[in-house]
Design a protein around this motif. Structure first.
Motif, PDB file in Angstrom:
ATOM      1  N   ALA A   1     -36.579  76.084   4.559  1.00 49.02           N
ATOM      2  CA  ALA A   1     -37.189  77.418   4.520  1.00 49.02           C
ATOM      3  C   ALA A   1     -37.618  77.772   3.094  1.00 49.02           C
ATOM      4  O   ALA A   1     -38.673  78.373   2.895  1.00 49.02           O
ATOM      5  CB  ALA A   1     -36.214  78.459   5.055  1.00 49.02           C
ATOM      6  N   ARG A   2     -36.832  77.371   2.115  1.00 48.81           N
ATOM      7  CA  ARG A   2     -37.157  77.678   0.720  1.00 48.81           C
ATOM      8  C   ARG A   2     -38.373  76.911   0.219  1.00 48.81           C
ATOM      9  O   ARG A   2     -39.061  77.362  -0.691  1.00 48.81           O
ATOM     10  CB  ARG A   2     -35.963  77.372  -0.184  1.00 48.81           C
ATOM     11  CG  ARG A   2     -34.809  78.308   0.041  1.00 48.81           C
ATOM     12  CD  ARG A   2     -33.667  78.003  -0.882  1.00 48.81           C
ATOM     13  NE  ARG A   2     -32.513  78.811  -0.553  1.00 48.81           N
ATOM     14  CZ  ARG A   2     -31.425  78.863  -1.289  1.00 48.81           C
ATOM     15  NH1 ARG A   2     -31.340  78.160  -2.403  1.00 48.81           N
ATOM     16  NH2 ARG A   2     -30.417  79.605  -0.928  1.00 48.81           N
ATOM     17  N   ILE A   3     -38.633  75.751   0.805  1.00 49.55           N
ATOM     18  CA  ILE A   3     -39.767  74.940   0.356  1.00 49.55           C
ATOM     19  C   ILE A   3     -40.967  75.088   1.301  1.00 49.55           C
ATOM     20  O   ILE A   3     -42.040  74.565   1.052  1.00 49.55           O
ATOM     21  CB  ILE A   3     -39.357  73.458   0.197  1.00 49.55           C
ATOM     22  CG1 ILE A   3     -40.366  72.696  -0.649  1.00 49.55           C
ATOM     23  CG2 ILE A   3     -39.131  72.786   1.514  1.00 49.55           C
ATOM     24  CD1 ILE A   3     -39.925  71.299  -1.032  1.00 49.55           C
ATOM     25  N   GLY A   4     -40.785  75.826   2.395  1.00 50.90           N
ATOM     26  CA  GLY A   4     -41.881  76.068   3.327  1.00 50.90           C
ATOM     27  C   GLY A   4     -42.084  74.961   4.345  1.00 50.90           C
ATOM     28  O   GLY A   4     -43.206  74.723   4.793  1.00 50.90           O
TER      29      GLY A   4
ATOM     30  N   ARG B   1     -28.031  68.604  -1.938  1.00 52.97           N
ATOM     31  CA  ARG B   1     -28.194  69.733  -1.006  1.00 52.97           C
ATOM     32  C   ARG B   1     -26.833  70.169  -0.483  1.00 52.97           C
ATOM     33  O   ARG B   1     -26.497  71.358  -0.508  1.00 52.97           O
ATOM     34  CB  ARG B   1     -29.115  69.330   0.152  1.00 52.97           C
ATOM     35  CG  ARG B   1     -29.228  70.411   1.235  1.00 52.97           C
ATOM     36  CD  ARG B   1     -30.072  69.987   2.402  1.00 52.97           C
ATOM     37  NE  ARG B   1     -29.654  68.788   3.073  1.00 52.97           N
ATOM     38  CZ  ARG B   1     -28.616  68.697   3.929  1.00 52.97           C
ATOM     39  NH1 ARG B   1     -27.861  69.748   4.179  1.00 52.97           N
ATOM     40  NH2 ARG B   1     -28.326  67.548   4.516  1.00 52.97           N
TER      41      ARG B   1
ATOM     42  N   LEU C   1     -26.068  73.999   0.996  1.00 51.16           N
ATOM     43  CA  LEU C   1     -27.280  74.339   1.752  1.00 51.16           C
ATOM     44  C   LEU C   1     -27.413  73.463   2.991  1.00 51.16           C
ATOM     45  O   LEU C   1     -27.136  72.262   2.933  1.00 51.16           O
ATOM     46  CB  LEU C   1     -28.523  74.140   0.879  1.00 51.16           C
ATOM     47  CG  LEU C   1     -28.676  75.040  -0.336  1.00 51.16           C
ATOM     48  CD1 LEU C   1     -29.828  74.565  -1.205  1.00 51.16           C
ATOM     49  CD2 LEU C   1     -28.890  76.474   0.100  1.00 51.16           C
TER      50      LEU C   1
ATOM     51  N   ASP D   1     -40.933  70.109  -6.106  1.00 51.38           N
ATOM     52  CA  ASP D   1     -40.425  71.382  -5.578  1.00 51.38           C
ATOM     53  C   ASP D   1     -38.962  71.252  -5.158  1.00 51.38           C
ATOM     54  O   ASP D   1     -38.141  72.129  -5.443  1.00 51.38           O
ATOM     55  CB  ASP D   1     -41.264  71.859  -4.394  1.00 51.38           C
ATOM     56  CG  ASP D   1     -42.646  72.349  -4.797  1.00 51.38           C
ATOM     57  OD1 ASP D   1     -42.890  72.551  -6.010  1.00 51.38           O
ATOM     58  OD2 ASP D   1     -43.492  72.524  -3.901  1.00 51.38           O
TER      59      ASP D   1
ATOM     60  N   GLN E   1     -37.080  72.532   9.574  1.00 52.39           N
ATOM     61  CA  GLN E   1     -35.842  71.754   9.451  1.00 52.39           C
ATOM     62  C   GLN E   1     -36.077  70.329   9.910  1.00 52.39           C
ATOM     63  O   GLN E   1     -35.555  69.379   9.311  1.00 52.39           O
ATOM     64  CB  GLN E   1     -34.716  72.406  10.269  1.00 52.39           C
ATOM     65  CG  GLN E   1     -33.371  71.701  10.160  1.00 52.39           C
ATOM     66  CD  GLN E   1     -33.227  70.516  11.100  1.00 52.39           C
ATOM     67  OE1 GLN E   1     -33.769  70.503  12.195  1.00 52.39           O
ATOM     68  NE2 GLN E   1     -32.499  69.495  10.662  1.00 52.39           N
TER      69      GLN E   1
ATOM     70  N   LEU F   1     -35.706  73.257  -6.667  1.00 52.25           N
ATOM     71  CA  LEU F   1     -34.818  74.039  -5.808  1.00 52.25           C
ATOM     72  C   LEU F   1     -33.375  73.540  -5.868  1.00 52.25           C
ATOM     73  O   LEU F   1     -32.440  74.319  -5.703  1.00 52.25           O
ATOM     74  CB  LEU F   1     -35.309  73.998  -4.365  1.00 52.25           C
ATOM     75  CG  LEU F   1     -36.556  74.820  -4.076  1.00 52.25           C
ATOM     76  CD1 LEU F   1     -37.088  74.517  -2.692  1.00 52.25           C
ATOM     77  CD2 LEU F   1     -36.246  76.304  -4.206  1.00 52.25           C
TER      78      LEU F   1
ATOM     79  N   GLU G   1     -31.903  75.746   5.628  1.00 53.40           N
ATOM     80  CA  GLU G   1     -32.003  76.666   4.491  1.00 53.40           C
ATOM     81  C   GLU G   1     -32.904  76.100   3.394  1.00 53.40           C
ATOM     82  O   GLU G   1     -33.760  76.813   2.864  1.00 53.40           O
ATOM     83  CB  GLU G   1     -30.603  76.947   3.927  1.00 53.40           C
ATOM     84  CG  GLU G   1     -29.742  77.785   4.849  1.00 53.40           C
ATOM     85  CD  GLU G   1     -28.289  77.813   4.423  1.00 53.40           C
ATOM     86  OE1 GLU G   1     -27.619  78.811   4.743  1.00 53.40           O
ATOM     87  OE2 GLU G   1     -27.812  76.843   3.785  1.00 53.40           O
ATOM     88  N   LEU G   2     -32.717  74.836   3.081  1.00 56.80           N
ATOM     89  CA  LEU G   2     -33.555  74.217   2.053  1.00 56.80           C
ATOM     90  C   LEU G   2     -35.005  74.139   2.515  1.00 56.80           C
ATOM     91  O   LEU G   2     -35.926  74.434   1.758  1.00 56.80           O
ATOM     92  CB  LEU G   2     -33.026  72.826   1.701  1.00 56.80           C
ATOM     93  CG  LEU G   2     -33.762  72.091   0.585  1.00 56.80           C
ATOM     94  CD1 LEU G   2     -33.787  72.902  -0.710  1.00 56.80           C
ATOM     95  CD2 LEU G   2     -33.137  70.724   0.346  1.00 56.80           C
TER      96      LEU G   2
END
Length: 90
Positions: free
Chosen positions: A31-34, A19, A24, A57, A37, A61, A28-29
């Motif tokens: 948010a990309r995986i839903g 990461r 990242l 997932d 933090q 990513l 940020e990471l």
């Protein structure tokens, strides 16, 4: 570069390094995986909490692959017996 992982701690270190290597943040990471933090932080500290879906997932990513190699285990496994056994019930 392939990494052999045998412990959750090794997975945590690998995910964190990857990461950061990609520049990242956890937010940020996440948010990309839903995820939040806070949840991403918890998963980096305790990767055994990851579901298989989350691990796959995350790997995608982070542009990583999950590979399972049974070659070493197969070399140690006893030869199958010639008598039929009942299947294991899960």
């Amino acid at each position: 570069m392939a990494s052999v992982l045998r412990t959750p701690e090794q997975l945590a270190q690998l995910l964190r390094q990857r990461r950061k290597g990609l520049g990242l943040t956890q937010a940020e990471l996440a948010a990309r995986i839903g995820l939040s933090q806070k949840r991403m932080s918890a998963l980096e500290r305790q990767p055994e909490l990851l579901s298989l879906r989350q691990l796959l997932d995350l790997a995608a990513l982070l542009d990583m692959q999950l590979m399972i190699d049974g070659e070493r285990a197969a070399a140690k496994a006893p030869a199958p017996s010639s008598t039929a056994t009942k299947p294991t019930k899960w």
